[in-house]
Structures are given as structure tokens and as C-alpha cells.
Design a protein around this motif. Structure first.
Motif, PDB file in Angstrom:
ATOM      1  N   PHE A 403       0.826  -1.210   0.000  1.00 16.43           N
ATOM      2  CA  PHE A 403       0.000   0.000   0.000  1.00 16.43           C
ATOM      3  C   PHE A 403       0.864   1.266   0.000  1.00 16.43           C
ATOM      4  O   PHE A 403       0.364   2.363  -0.176  1.00 16.43           O
ATOM      5  N   GLU A 404       2.141   1.095   0.302  1.00 16.72           N
ATOM      6  CA  GLU A 404       3.039   2.253   0.237  1.00 16.72           C
ATOM      7  C   GLU A 404       3.858   2.217  -1.045  1.00 16.72           C
ATOM      8  O   GLU A 404       4.874   2.894  -1.169  1.00 16.72           O
ATOM      9  N   GLY A 405       3.411   1.393  -1.979  1.00 13.73           N
ATOM     10  CA  GLY A 405       4.038   1.379  -3.297  1.00 13.73           C
ATOM     11  C   GLY A 405       5.180   0.395  -3.448  1.00 13.73           C
ATOM     12  O   GLY A 405       5.760   0.273  -4.520  1.00 13.73           O
ATOM     13  N   ALA A 406       5.521  -0.327  -2.352  1.00 13.01           N
ATOM     14  CA  ALA A 406       6.618  -1.283  -2.466  1.00 13.01           C
ATOM     15  C   ALA A 406       6.098  -2.580  -3.081  1.00 13.01           C
ATOM     16  O   ALA A 406       4.898  -2.844  -3.053  1.00 13.01           O
ATOM     17  N   ASN A 407       7.003  -3.387  -3.614  1.00 15.63           N
ATOM     18  CA  ASN A 407       6.646  -4.656  -4.285  1.00 15.63           C
ATOM     19  C   ASN A 407       5.745  -4.444  -5.491  1.00 15.63           C
ATOM     20  O   ASN A 407       5.034  -5.339  -5.916  1.00 15.63           O
ATOM     21  N   ILE A 408       5.709  -3.238  -5.991  1.00 13.95           N
ATOM     22  CA  ILE A 408       4.915  -2.905  -7.172  1.00 13.95           C
ATOM     23  C   ILE A 408       5.939  -2.373  -8.180  1.00 13.95           C
ATOM     24  O   ILE A 408       6.774  -1.531  -7.809  1.00 13.95           O
ATOM     25  N   MET A 412       5.677   3.628  -5.748  1.00 13.65           N
ATOM     26  CA  MET A 412       6.452   4.618  -4.992  1.00 13.65           C
ATOM     27  C   MET A 412       5.589   5.156  -3.860  1.00 13.65           C
ATOM     28  O   MET A 412       4.380   4.936  -3.835  1.00 13.65           O
ATOM     29  N   ARG A 413       6.233   5.818  -2.917  1.00 13.19           N
ATOM     30  CA  ARG A 413       5.481   6.433  -1.834  1.00 13.19           C
ATOM     31  C   ARG A 413       4.653   7.600  -2.365  1.00 13.19           C
ATOM     32  O   ARG A 413       4.912   8.100  -3.468  1.00 13.19           O
ATOM     33  N   ALA A 415       4.373  10.801  -2.998  1.00 13.54           N
ATOM     34  CA  ALA A 415       5.305  11.933  -3.069  1.00 13.54           C
ATOM     35  C   ALA A 415       5.070  12.610  -4.419  1.00 13.54           C
ATOM     36  O   ALA A 415       4.436  12.024  -5.303  1.00 13.54           O
ATOM     37  N   PRO A 416       5.569  13.831  -4.601  1.00 16.46           N
ATOM     38  CA  PRO A 416       5.356  14.489  -5.886  1.00 16.46           C
ATOM     39  C   PRO A 416       5.756  13.578  -7.054  1.00 16.46           C
ATOM     40  O   PRO A 416       6.788  12.913  -7.013  1.00 16.46           O
ATOM     41  N   GLY A 417       4.879  13.511  -8.048  1.00 16.61           N
ATOM     42  CA  GLY A 417       5.154  12.656  -9.207  1.00 16.61           C
ATOM     43  C   GLY A 417       4.430  11.323  -9.159  1.00 16.61           C
ATOM     44  O   GLY A 417       4.407  10.595 -10.141  1.00 16.61           O
ATOM     45  N   ALA A 418       3.831  11.006  -8.006  1.00 14.99           N
ATOM     46  CA  ALA A 418       3.148   9.705  -7.896  1.00 14.99           C
ATOM     47  C   ALA A 418       1.731   9.811  -8.462  1.00 14.99           C
ATOM     48  O   ALA A 418       1.014  10.783  -8.186  1.00 14.99           O
ATOM     49  N   ILE A 419       1.332   8.822  -9.249  1.00 13.87           N
ATOM     50  CA  ILE A 419      -0.056   8.751  -9.729  1.00 13.87           C
ATOM     51  C   ILE A 419      -0.893   8.327  -8.526  1.00 13.87           C
ATOM     52  O   ILE A 419      -0.669   7.277  -7.928  1.00 13.87           O
ATOM     53  N   ASP A 420      -1.837   9.184  -8.140  1.00 14.23           N
ATOM     54  CA  ASP A 420      -2.595   8.882  -6.925  1.00 14.23           C
ATOM     55  C   ASP A 420      -4.081   8.627  -7.180  1.00 14.23           C
ATOM     56  O   ASP A 420      -4.777   8.130  -6.300  1.00 14.23           O
ATOM     57  N   ARG A 421      -4.581   9.008  -8.367  1.00 17.39           N
ATOM     58  CA  ARG A 421      -5.998   8.772  -8.703  1.00 17.39           C
ATOM     59  C   ARG A 421      -6.055   8.348 -10.146  1.00 17.39           C
ATOM     60  O   ARG A 421      -5.312   8.880 -10.984  1.00 17.39           O
ATOM     61  N   LEU A 422      -6.980   7.460 -10.451  1.00 15.97           N
ATOM     62  CA  LEU A 422      -6.976   6.918 -11.802  1.00 15.97           C
ATOM     63  C   LEU A 422      -8.372   6.458 -12.214  1.00 15.97           C
ATOM     64  O   LEU A 422      -9.115   5.917 -11.404  1.00 15.97           O
ATOM     65  N   ARG A 423      -8.735   6.717 -13.449  1.00 16.93           N
ATOM     66  CA  ARG A 423     -10.025   6.266 -13.996  1.00 16.93           C
ATOM     67  C   ARG A 423      -9.769   5.645 -15.368  1.00 16.93           C
ATOM     68  O   ARG A 423      -8.909   6.112 -16.120  1.00 16.93           O
ATOM     69  N   ILE A 424     -10.554   4.590 -15.684  1.00 19.28           N
ATOM     70  CA  ILE A 424     -10.430   3.943 -16.998  1.00 19.28           C
ATOM     71  C   ILE A 424     -11.781   4.013 -17.697  1.00 19.28           C
ATOM     72  O   ILE A 424     -12.818   3.651 -17.098  1.00 19.28           O
ATOM     73  N   ASP A 425     -11.776   4.469 -18.923  1.00 14.33           N
ATOM     74  CA  ASP A 425     -13.013   4.590 -19.688  1.00 14.33           C
ATOM     75  C   ASP A 425     -13.520   3.193 -20.073  1.00 14.33           C
ATOM     76  O   ASP A 425     -12.756   2.376 -20.598  1.00 14.33           O
ATOM     77  N   LYS A 426     -14.809   2.951 -19.772  1.00 13.76           N
ATOM     78  CA  LYS A 426     -15.370   1.608 -20.000  1.00 13.76           C
ATOM     79  C   LYS A 426     -15.321   1.192 -21.475  1.00 13.76           C
ATOM     80  O   LYS A 426     -15.103   0.035 -21.789  1.00 13.76           O
ATOM     81  N   GLN A 427     -15.555   2.165 -22.375  1.00  9.54           N
ATOM     82  CA  GLN A 427     -15.597   1.813 -23.799  1.00  9.54           C
ATOM     83  C   GLN A 427     -14.189   1.737 -24.408  1.00  9.54           C
ATOM     84  O   GLN A 427     -13.819   0.744 -25.013  1.00  9.54           O
ATOM     85  N   THR A 428     -13.432   2.800 -24.224  1.00 11.16           N
ATOM     86  CA  THR A 428     -12.147   2.888 -24.941  1.00 11.16           C
ATOM     87  C   THR A 428     -10.967   2.297 -24.159  1.00 11.16           C
ATOM     88  O   THR A 428      -9.900   2.087 -24.715  1.00 11.16           O
ATOM     89  N   LYS A 451       4.755  14.500 -15.973  1.00  8.14           N
ATOM     90  CA  LYS A 451       5.941  14.047 -15.208  1.00  8.14           C
ATOM     91  C   LYS A 451       5.622  13.003 -14.128  1.00  8.14           C
ATOM     92  O   LYS A 451       6.029  13.130 -12.973  1.00  8.14           O
ATOM     93  N   ALA A 452       4.896  11.951 -14.512  1.00  7.32           N
ATOM     94  CA  ALA A 452       4.627  10.883 -13.548  1.00  7.32           C
ATOM     95  C   ALA A 452       5.911  10.104 -13.296  1.00  7.32           C
ATOM     96  O   ALA A 452       6.675   9.827 -14.221  1.00  7.32           O
ATOM     97  N   ARG A 453       6.163   9.768 -12.039  1.00  2.81           N
ATOM     98  CA  ARG A 453       7.371   8.999 -11.691  1.00  2.81           C
ATOM     99  C   ARG A 453       7.035   7.562 -11.331  1.00  2.81           C
ATOM    100  O   ARG A 453       7.890   6.689 -11.347  1.00  2.81           O
ATOM    101  N   GLY A 454       5.784   7.332 -10.913  1.00  2.00           N
ATOM    102  CA  GLY A 454       5.392   5.993 -10.480  1.00  2.00           C
ATOM    103  C   GLY A 454       3.960   6.044  -9.982  1.00  2.00           C
ATOM    104  O   GLY A 454       3.230   7.014 -10.258  1.00  2.00           O
ATOM    105  N   ILE A 455       3.569   5.046  -9.242  1.00  2.00           N
ATOM    106  CA  ILE A 455       2.186   4.993  -8.762  1.00  2.00           C
ATOM    107  C   ILE A 455       2.214   4.682  -7.263  1.00  2.00           C
ATOM    108  O   ILE A 455       2.984   3.820  -6.816  1.00  2.00           O
ATOM    109  N   CYS A 456       1.430   5.410  -6.476  1.00  2.54           N
ATOM    110  CA  CYS A 456       1.439   5.181  -5.031  1.00  2.54           C
ATOM    111  C   CYS A 456       0.223   4.330  -4.630  1.00  2.54           C
ATOM    112  O   CYS A 456      -0.606   3.970  -5.476  1.00  2.54           O
TER     113      CYS A 456
END
Ligand code: FES
Length: 638
Positions: A403-408, A412-413, A415-428, A451-456
Motif C-alpha cells: 500500500f506504500e508502493g513497495a513490491n509494485i 512509490m510512496r 510523493a510528488p510525481g506519484a499517480i494517486d488517482r486513476l479512472r479507466i473509460d469503460k468503452q475505450t 511528469k509521472a514517476r510511479g504509482i502510489c
């Protein structure tokens, strides 16, 4: 011992490293923050660095990959499996045998820390352990003799304080500062039993410090002991991170490195001192004006702070050296506050349910309520408690640091650059995300600004929920490889991965993906949390809790709807789930301001029934069922 020059780029930090030490040890010496999530076990790959070749005029030496020990078979294999470039090395494996320049890529750098938010100043009847008394010194004191005894007899005759002891600091300061011309004095008394300070004149102000030492971050709260107001909140990344991401790797570090635990102790105390200094300076007072500290932390942090051996916490039966509350003089542990001040450390419940959980409990008080609360504190491990005024159970869930981004892979933690919210369009199946540092969806920014660095952690939970909803992954977590989208692909190992961010949207020059292994890591983490809660629910003989309290910073950043959808915790309805922020820190503040709260903490630490989950006969089955999204029989709530 021979030493070699090591320069880290792009920061330019340098050190002289001993021949044969690994790059990670050199990085610690140079204060170069390199990720080391697995603590050198060669499972995370986050410490990947790149050796620069050639003569460097600026540094006056030649750097070459031959100035490092050759790759072992294991490191070679890791590099092959993870598509390393020819000069890439794992900092935890490569040993220095000559001068080198090391480039630390963006994804291997420890992310910049985001300060913790202020906590709620909860209502508590103020009765701090530290009190100030004003006295007029009697004329007889001029005659000398047993001067300090006069202090105790004055406090007894005027305020009824009996059998007071005097800290040695008071003798010293009294001798230095007492002026016969000035008879007015202020005495500071701790817990009605000890005089800890003497000051000429009248001083009403009294300050205390509440400290929450988390595995990842440290928070200090400067409190006014008269009004109960929190005057300053200061936080920082726990500097022990450089010794390992979670408590297990820090125990391993202490085991493998003589003096390693002392290094971690020094790091944490220096950090607290720096934060205290910042907090007091901001309020125009001296850190010496702080006359008590209260500390909470998980059991490993608690033991490191107190200088107690942490190795027994890493082996069965995970027994803490001490469970009851501890009072220790600030000067004895190197805290830069009033030297005679006491540091009160709240009690711990078990090897993996620490004083931080006690802090959460006294802040949320489930033990005073009829309704049953499930309190979840998600840190690098998940501490949970379930109960009401009749009975409280607690457990530690081995969520691991996913949950802190490890083993992924690109974790990443937060921190600035981390993707923190995400949505996927059902059709496309197109992806929209936000990156910490920008509030807009990335599609509203120009690609070069994303400038995404990783995902938290919160981004990973969102990704799994959205991938489930759009059919990219199934209930058992496996990818639907038949989907027709350029974002879904099969990597060289034959495993599926889904592209979240295109290379041009990232700061690391390559795509950020969610892999099958990432989904598996999340399944294990959420199953650990869910099954722990489920076992406690069964033990308490209830169907579900009346409410769920999410404590800790993570609880405030996750999307509760999506966390419910993947089955992170048993459900009790969205409106009954409450994120309360740093409740452990709030508990520490309350214990600082109220002696009654300390008694409650002592009582609740004794009363809580700790359940060792792995000893429960049905734990394995509940755990395996919970690896499904949301669980094997659960309904997907969206
Ligand atoms: Fe080096 Fe994990 S692989 S710290």
C-alpha cells in the motif's frame, strides 16, 4: 583501510567509501537517498543505479564499471529478468573497489516528503503531568544551607505536594541562576512527584511535545500545556528509511550490521530534535522550554527509540522487551528539550501492535461506545482493533508495504510525481490519472507537465478497482488477455501488463504499467487486511462492525468507494466509514495534555485481547478466499 571516492549524480553528493563496501552503504554515508525497499534481498530492484565510465575533470578521477565487483550470478539473473542496461547495477549488491561516479535514476531516488496535515485538536480536559508553581522564596534562603530543601517544603506547605524529589538539573540551575535580590520563582513539577525546573521570576507558559514515530514518517506536535492548543506541526520522512523500508528489513539491518540499531536510534533522535527545533523557533521559544514529551510508535520504532534490542521482535514469539508505559529522561536519550524533562512512552500491546495503536484507541475511544468499531491503521503493516465498551480485540495484519508502493513494479510512496488517482473509460479503456503536485487530470495538462514517476498506494487501489470494473482483470486477479487494446500487452516473461502512463507522460522516460505481479501483490496485501478483520469479527460473534475508522494518512487519501470495491475491508456501508487522519498523533497529544488519558492508555493496553492471526485455525482459508476481488463470495460494489 583503503578508501575510494564516490560521487552520486545528479545530486553531486560525495563520500569516501571503504574498499569493499556496497554502493548503498556509500549512499548512506553521502546522505544520498536511494530506495531500498527489500533491504538488500534483491527482490525489489528499486536500488538500480548506473555506473558512469570515463575521466571526470571536475572530480579528478577515472570512473569505470571495473571499479565495482563483478556481478554475481543472482544479480545477473535479476538484471536479465528486468531488462537492465549494460552499466546498470543494484546498489545493494555492487561493492566498491575503486573511484566511481554513480548515476541515480529518477525512479531509484527516495521521493520528496509531503508534510503531514495538521491533526484535529480534540477536546480533552486539560490536566497535564507538568505543572508550574509560583513561589516567593522565604528570607531564610539567604542564609544558605539546604537551599533546595526549601523548595520542596514551600511546595508542600503552600500546595500540598508531598514527598517531592528533585532532579539533579534543578540543583545545578538553582545554583547558577538564584539571585538573592529576586525572591519570585517558578518551579516546574512533573506528575506531582518531581521538581524538574527552577526559574527566577514568574513564567506561566508551559510547552510539551507529542511525537508519532511511524515507519515512514515522523510527526512532532508542539502543544501549549495550559490551553491544549497545538502550536506547530512538523513532520519529515523517517531517516531510518535508508536502512530499510519496513520494520522487518530494519530488524534484518540491525542483525546484519554491528552497531546498525544504534545508527537507526541516532537517526530518529536527530530527526525529532530537528523537528522540535523548527517547531519551537516558529513559536519564538527555546526547545529547552519544552518540559515533557509523549511518544507513540509501532513496537519496533518504540524499541529503537528506547534503545531496546529489536532482534527478538523478528522471531517467534515476537515478544516486546517491555509493554508497560516508560518514563525516561530527555537527557538520557539525547532529546534536546529541557534535560530534566521526562519522555512518556505509551504502552504497547504486542510485538506488532504498538504504542501507536494505543494512541489511536485513546483518540477514538471505541472502548467507551455501545456500537462496535473496526479501527484500521494502515501503515507499513496494518494494525486493527475491533470492539466496543465490553470487549476489544486487536491484531496485526501482514499487509507488507504494497500500500506504500513497495513490491509494485512502478510503485512509490505518496510523493510528488506519484499517480494517486486513476479512472479507466469503460468503452475505450483509455486512462485518466492525477499526479501528486497537480490537481487536474493529466489529460488537462500538456504531456511534458505530467511528469509521472510511479504509482502510489491510492493509485494502485484505484487501478485495481477500475481494471475490475472494465473487465481488464477478473475476480481472481488474472488479466483478460483477449481484450483488444494497445494498452494491454504481454511482456517478455509471458505475463500481461496494462499501460497506465505513456512514456512521454512520465519523468522516467518509459511507460508506467500495472503488471500481473502488481495485482498479485495487491491481492495479498488486501487479503491480509480483510482476513484479519474477518477473524476478529468472527471472534466477537458479530456479522459486521457498526462503523469503520480508517486511521493514518493513507486512510485520508484512498478513495473509499474503490477500496470497498476491491474488498480491502469488511463492508458496513459507505456512510459508516470514516477517515480520521493521524489518530496515533492525536492520541499522543491527548496523553500529553491529560494524565487521565495516560491511565486510559495503560488500562486499554492491558484490556485489549491480542489475537495472533496465524494461530487461528481458519485463517488460511479466510485469507485465500479474500485474495479474490472483492472476496470469493463477495459482491463487487460500484
Ligand atoms: Fe537492492 Fe532491493 S534490490 S534494495
Amino acid at each position: 583501510m583503503k578508501q575510494h571516492h564516490v560521487v552520486f549524480l545528479p545530486s553531486g553528493s560525495t563520500c569516501l567509501a571503504e574498499d569493499g563496501s556496497d554502493i548503498l552503504a556509500a549512499a548512506r554515508l553521502a546522505d544520498e537517498p536511494i530506495e531500498t525497499i527489500c533491504g538488500g534481498k534483491m527482490t525489489c530492484g528499486k536500488c538500480r543505479v548506473n555506473v558512469r565510465e570515463g575521466y571526470f575533470d571536475d572530480y579528478g578521477f577515472m570512473s569505470a564499471s571495473t571499479h565495482l565487483t563483478p556481478m554475481t550470478e543472482a544479480e545477473k539473473q535479476y538484471g536479465d529478468e528486468h531488462a537492465f542496461c549494460p552499466d546498470d547495477r543494484l546498489a545493494c549488491q555492487a561493492k566498491i573497489q575503486g573511484d566511481v561516479v554513480i548515476f541515480v535514476p529518477e525512479e531509484s531516488r527516495v521521493g520528496r516528503f509531503i508534510p503531514l496535515k495538521n491533526i484535529r485538536a480534540k477536546n480533552v480536559k486539560i490536566n497535564a503531568a507538568v505543572k508550574r508553581y509560583f513561589i516567593d522564596l522565604p528570607l531564610s534562603i539567604e542564609k544558605g544551607g539546604e537551599r533546595c530543601d526549601i523548595l520542596t517544603s514551600e511546595l508542600e506547605s503552600r500546595f500540598g505536594l508531598k514527598n517531592l524529589s528533585i532532579d539533579k538539573y534543578v540543583y545545578e540551575i538553582f545554583r547558577k541562576t538564584f539571585k538573592e535580590s529576586s525572591r519570585k520563582a517558578t518551579l516546574t513539577v512533573w506528575d506531582d512527584r518531581e521538581i524538574i525546573n527552577f526559574e527566577s521570576g514568574r513564567h506561566k507558559e508551559a510547552y510539551g511535545l507529542a511525537v508519532d514515530v511511524g515507519t515512514t514518517s515522523i510527526a512532532c506536535y508542539l502543544c501549549d500545556l495550559n490551553s491544549g492548543k497545538i502550536l506547530a506541526t512538523k513532520s519529515a520522512l523517517n531517516p531510518q528509511i535508508k536502512y530499510g523500508e519496513d520494520v522487518i528489513t530494519r530488524i534484518a539491518y540491525a542483525q546484519d550490521h554491528p552497531g546498525g540499531q544504534k545508527d537507526m536510534e541516532t537517526a530518529v533522535i536527530s530527526c525529532i530534535n530537528r523537528l522540535t527545533d523548527d517547531a519551537t523557533r516558529q513559536n519564538g521559544v527555546s526547545s529547552r522550554d519544552v518540559s515533557e514529551a509523549v511518544l507513540v510508535g509501532n513496537t519496533v520504532m518504540h524499541h529503537i527509540f528506547l534503545g531496546l534490542d529489536i532482534l527478538p521482535l523478528g522471531r517467534v514469539p515476537f515478544k516486546p522487551a517491555v509493554k508497560h508505559p516508560v518514563n525516561i529522561k530527555a537527557r538520557d536519550i539525547g532529546l534536546n528539550i529541557l534535560p530534566s524533562a521526562n519522555t512518556h512512552v505509551l504502552p504497547v500491546e504486542a510485538g506488532y501492535v504498538g504504542a501507536d495503536n494505543v494512541g489511536v484507541l485513546i483518540a477514538e475511544e471505541p472502548y467507551k461506545q455501545d456500537e462496535t468499531s473496526l479501527v484500521i491503521d494502515i501503515g507499513t503493516n496494518g494494525e486493527i482493533a475491533l470492539g466496543n465498551r465490553h470487549r476489544i480485540l486487536s491484531a496485526s495484519c501482514a499487509t507488507g508495504p504494497a500500500f506504500e508502493g513497495a513490491n509494485i513494479k512502478f510503485g512509490m510512496r505518496a510523493a510528488p510525481g506519484a499517480i494517486d488517482r486513476l479512472r479507466i473509460d469503460k468503452q475505450t479503456l483509455d486512462v485518466r490519472f492525477t499526479v501528486i503536485g497537480h490537481s487536474q487530470w493529466h489529460t488537462d495538462l500538456s504531456p511534458k507537465d505530467v511528469k509521472a514517476r510511479g504509482i502510489c498506494g491510492s493509485g494502485i487501489i484505484d487501478a485495481a478497482a477500475e481494471m475490475l470494473q472494465t473487465g481488464i482483470i477478473k475476480k481472481n486477479g488474472s488479466f483478460d488477455k483477449t481484450l483488444n487494446t494497445s494498452r494491454l500487452r504481454i511482456n517478455t516473461g509471458g505475463k500481461a501488463e496494462f499501460v497506465i502512463a505513456r512514456a512521454e507522460e512520465t519523468a522516467i522516460g518509459k511507460e508506467i504499467t500495472i503488471t500481473q505481479e502488481d495485482i498479485r501483490a495487491l491481492q495479498l496485501a488486501k487479503a491480509a487486511l480483510y482476513s484479519g478483520a474477518k477473524i476478529l469479527i468472527k471472534k466477537l460473534k458479530i456479522d459486521k462492525p457498526d462503523r469503520i475508522i480508517l486511521a493514518g494518512a493513507f486512510g485520508t487519501i484512498i478513495d473509499i468507494k474503490r477500496a470497498r470495491a476491491i474488498g480491502m475491508f469488511p463492508d458496513c456501508g459507505q456512510d459508516k466509514i470514516l477517515a480520521v487522519g493521524n489518530a496515533a498523533g492525536e492520541g499522543a497529544c491527548m496523553a500529553l495534555l491529560s494524565r487521565e488519558k495516560r491511565k486510559e492508555a495503560e488500562q486499554i493496553a492491558r484490556d485489549v485481547e491480542y489475537i495472533e492471526l496465524t494461530s487461528e485455525p481458519d485463517f488460511q482459508k479466510v485469507f485465500i478466499d479474500a485474495t479474490h476481488f472483492p472476496q470469493i463470495k463477495g459482491k463487487f460494489l460500484y
